[in-house]
Design an enzyme around this catalytic site. Sequence first.
Site, short mmCIF file in Angstrom:
data_model
loop_
_atom_site.label_atom_id
_atom_site.label_comp_id
_atom_site.label_asym_id
_atom_site.label_seq_id
_atom_site.Cartn_x
_atom_site.Cartn_y
_atom_site.Cartn_z
N LYS A 128 -0.63 11.45 6.10
CA LYS A 128 -0.27 10.39 7.05
C LYS A 128 0.49 9.26 6.34
CE LYS A 128 -3.46 7.36 8.02
NZ LYS A 128 -2.89 6.05 7.56
N LYS B 160 0.83 -1.21 0.00
CA LYS B 160 0.00 0.00 0.00
C LYS B 160 0.87 1.26 0.00
CE LYS B 160 -3.54 2.77 0.35
NZ LYS B 160 -4.57 2.69 1.39
#
Length: 291
Positions: free
Chosen positions: A241, A172
Amino acid sequence: MTERIGFIGLGLMGAPMAGRLIEAGFPLTVWNRSAEKAAPFAARGAAVAESPAALAAAVDIVMLNLMDAKAVEAVVFGPAGVAEGKGAAILADFGTIPPEATRDFGARLKALNGMDWVDCPVSGGAPGAAAGTLAIMAGGEAAAAERLRPVMAHLSARYTHMGGPGAGQATKLVNQIIAGCTMAVVAEAVAFAERTGVDPALLTGALAGGFADSRPFQIFAPRMAARTYDPPLGATDTMIKDLAEVERAGGALPMVSAALAAMRASSAAGDGERDIAAIVEVWRGGEARAE
């Protein structure tokens, strides 16, 4: 066997994913920190658990879609957390958290109640969650990852087991490098088009099928051109983030650093929780934002 599913985290991504599981006929139990978000699912026939521990005791598979590692740790290992529930066999975490946190959490959960942890971060945004066309990259023990496959078929167009614990999260981060940098480049290009007298609303049609085309370009360039930032398809602070984790883990990554700088400027200007398309205002110089 029809798996009994427990879903925790009914936000922008989690809500449509849980809805698809109801539509597919899975017995569903839900829990959300803000209880009002569970009410629509109760109206559709889902059970509402009193706590994550109660949810884990009532289902075969626990699914999480939470913001960050801190939220995951609190829900799984905090008071009345998933780790206190006995019954579920697998925890599938759809959120994006550091690979090392995944490995640590998985080992702790296995020791506490025997559950297997499969990291299952997703790509495709809220539209993909609603349509069931997400790309899901999984990390964990092969048997546990394969047991999830029939359930994931209702949520994704592509479900790939990438390797052992943490491999899904690492994949990811690769996705976020490509997606995040592409979004920043698209924003820069849209602002450049405007400055040079080109109507940015025409860009996606003009460049469709060429080397500059991509899904982020087709989705976000029109939103940038129209200054449409609400409701968000994906928030800037979420990408910050993820890219900050990439930067922390990967050392010198100049393209990531440049994209992060633009996104942090956008967040500082008040657009962090709006659609990531709002980063175009950094290149526009902070012109009036559409509501």
